[in-house]
Design an enzyme around this catalytic site. Structure first.
Site, PDB file in Angstrom:
ATOM      1  N   HIS A 182     -11.170  -0.395   4.627  1.00 27.11           N
ATOM      2  CA  HIS A 182     -10.062  -1.323   4.889  1.00 27.11           C
ATOM      3  C   HIS A 182      -9.197  -1.499   3.636  1.00 27.11           C
ATOM      4  O   HIS A 182      -9.732  -1.731   2.545  1.00 27.11           O
ATOM      5  CB  HIS A 182     -10.634  -2.678   5.322  1.00 27.11           C
ATOM      6  CG  HIS A 182      -9.591  -3.730   5.537  1.00 27.11           C
ATOM      7  ND1 HIS A 182      -9.735  -5.033   5.089  1.00 27.11           N
ATOM      8  CD2 HIS A 182      -8.380  -3.671   6.134  1.00 27.11           C
ATOM      9  CE1 HIS A 182      -8.665  -5.730   5.429  1.00 27.11           C
ATOM     10  NE2 HIS A 182      -7.824  -4.930   6.058  1.00 27.11           N
TER      11      HIS A 182
HETATM   12 CA    CA Z   1      -7.996   2.410   5.834  1.00 28.19          CA
END
Ligand code: CA
Ligand code: V1S
Ligand code: ZN
Length: 390
Positions: A182
């Site tokens: 992320h």
């Molecule tokens: Ca990513």
């Protein structure tokens, strides 16, 4: 060289400094700046450097990095040395800046950070000054770094610094992140502005996969006073996603975002740990599948800043980034899939010596992403984009 020449109608600039490459995170650490040497050797063996403007990047200055980072943190990075890890009087600061196993102190740390950050800042300025339409810095893409904290092998957030440059000229900038992790640092930096739309595709498992953030419903604080509400898009995925599903999902999500948001510039983080066989990753993407995402983003014809990121199986990182360079200079069809005899470190590419080994056959991870799940993610993103239109 093998016939790669310039007349494309757009300019591609390559931003690099070989002084980044020899830095060592330590014995067992998975981040290997040496993968940049391997990438450059492939790019040169194919003659791709003839089709780009090559820039030796400078180190970012303290003041440039202070446009995002806290000065006391930068001051710490500038003066800390490996021996301080043993110094009891330093232990509180070291802990407060999240220095440790993931983000160790190594020789030349500040030099390393300022060089990769300088590359992304230079690349962004080339775009802003209309001297280039596509600018590449494979040493950048370190998306986890926070204002006053290192995280996940990242110390200085070059992407945030690059976007800040682009925001001087463009009212809206879109950030796309295909690293398997992320893009939390970039998301958080622009959490309360509607001038940056962040879109991250990643493996998501709150408790068992770093950094544990990036859920589908994590879209920016939904307060009426926050213009940045709904301007973080997260595409959480499970293990084992394959090329065709990933590309379809990528096109649906990114296509709708570009259509709705109409960015003036795009920043694309090409973390290569989303490839199959990555030492830390868990997806099944091939070099061609990863590259197709880059190709799709290029079709919009919007000024594009391309950075690297994760990627822990160096031979495959260099394959992907060399292939993506060929896509960006519009020469993918002129590249021999057999790696040239002349490439340095050719032994790393055996036994197949192919630019496109079938990664997903080699260590296939069971695909835990059902079609129904992927369709529900696309539906949720489209619903989110309706809010964004205001
Ligand atoms: Ca990513
Ligand atoms: N996954 C993973 C992983 N492996 C390591 C690691 C392994 C050996 C070492 F000598 C040092 C570190 N750390 C992690 C992850 C961080 C992943 C960062 C990805 C960065 C990026 O690709 O997105 C962008 C460049 N860290 C953790 O999982 C945290 C721990 C929870 C476990 C590992 N230990 C070392 C720290 C705490
Ligand atoms: Zn990563």
């Amino acid at each position: 060289h093998n016939g790669i020449t310039r007349p494309k109608g757009y300019r591609v600039s390559w931003h690099a400094n070989p002084a980044v490459e020899p830095h060592h995170f330590g014995q067992s650490h998975p981040m290997k700046p040496w993968r940049l040497t391997l990438t450059k050797q492939l790019v040169m063996a194919y003659g791709m450097h003839y089709a780009m403007d090559l820039y030796l990047t400078r180190a970012a200055t303290f003041e440039e990095m202070a446009e995002f980072h806290k000065e006391d943190y930068l001051e710490f990075l500038r003066q800390v040395v490996p021996a301080d890890m043993e110094a009891p009087e330093q232990s509180d600061r070291i802990a407060s800046y999240n220095i440790g196993d993931d983000c160790p102190i190594f020789d030349g740390l500040y030099n390393y950070c300022s060089l990769y950050a300088g590359g992304t800042i230079d690349a962004a300025r080339k775009l802003v000054n209309n001297q280039s339409e596509i600018a590449i810095n494979w040493s950048g893409g370190l998306h986890h770094a926070k204002k006053a904290e290192a995280s996940g092998f990242c110390y200085v957030n070059d992407i945030v610094l690059g976007i800040l440059q682009l925001l001087r000229h463009h009212p809206r900038v879109m950030y796309i992140d295909i690293d398997v992790h992320h893009g939390d640092g970039v998301e958080q930096a622009f959490w309360s502005t509607d001038r940056v739309l962040t879109v991250s595709f990643h493996k998501y498992d709150k408790d068992n996969f770093f950094p544990g953030t990036g859920a589908l419903d994590s879209t920016g604080p939904a307060h009426p006073l926050n213009p940045g509400a709904h301007h973080a898009i997260n595409v959480p995925l499970n293990d084992g996603i394959e090329d065709a599903d990933y590309l379809q999902l990528f096109k649906e999500v990114v296509g709708s975002c570009v259509e709705t948001y109409r960015p003036g510039a795009i920043v694309l983080q090409c973390g290569a740990d989303s490839l199959g066989c990555d030492r830390l990753g868990c997806f099944n993407l091939n070099v061609t599948g990863h590259g197709s995402c880059v190709e799709y983003v290029k079709t919009f014809g919007i000024p594009l800043l391309v950075v690297g990121g994760g990627g822990y199986t160096p031979r495959n990182v260099s394959r992907a980034w060399a292939h993506e360079t060929s896509i960006l200079i519009d020469a993918a069809d002129k590249i021999d899939p057999n790696i040239p005899e002349t490439v340095a470190f050719r032994n790393h590419f055996g036994p197949d010596y192919s630019l496109f080994p079938p990664l997903s056959e080699m260590r296939r991870i069971e695909n835990k992403n059902s079609k129904a799940y992927l369709a529900s993610v696309v539906a949720a993103v489209k619903e989110q984009l309706r809010y964004m239109k205001g």
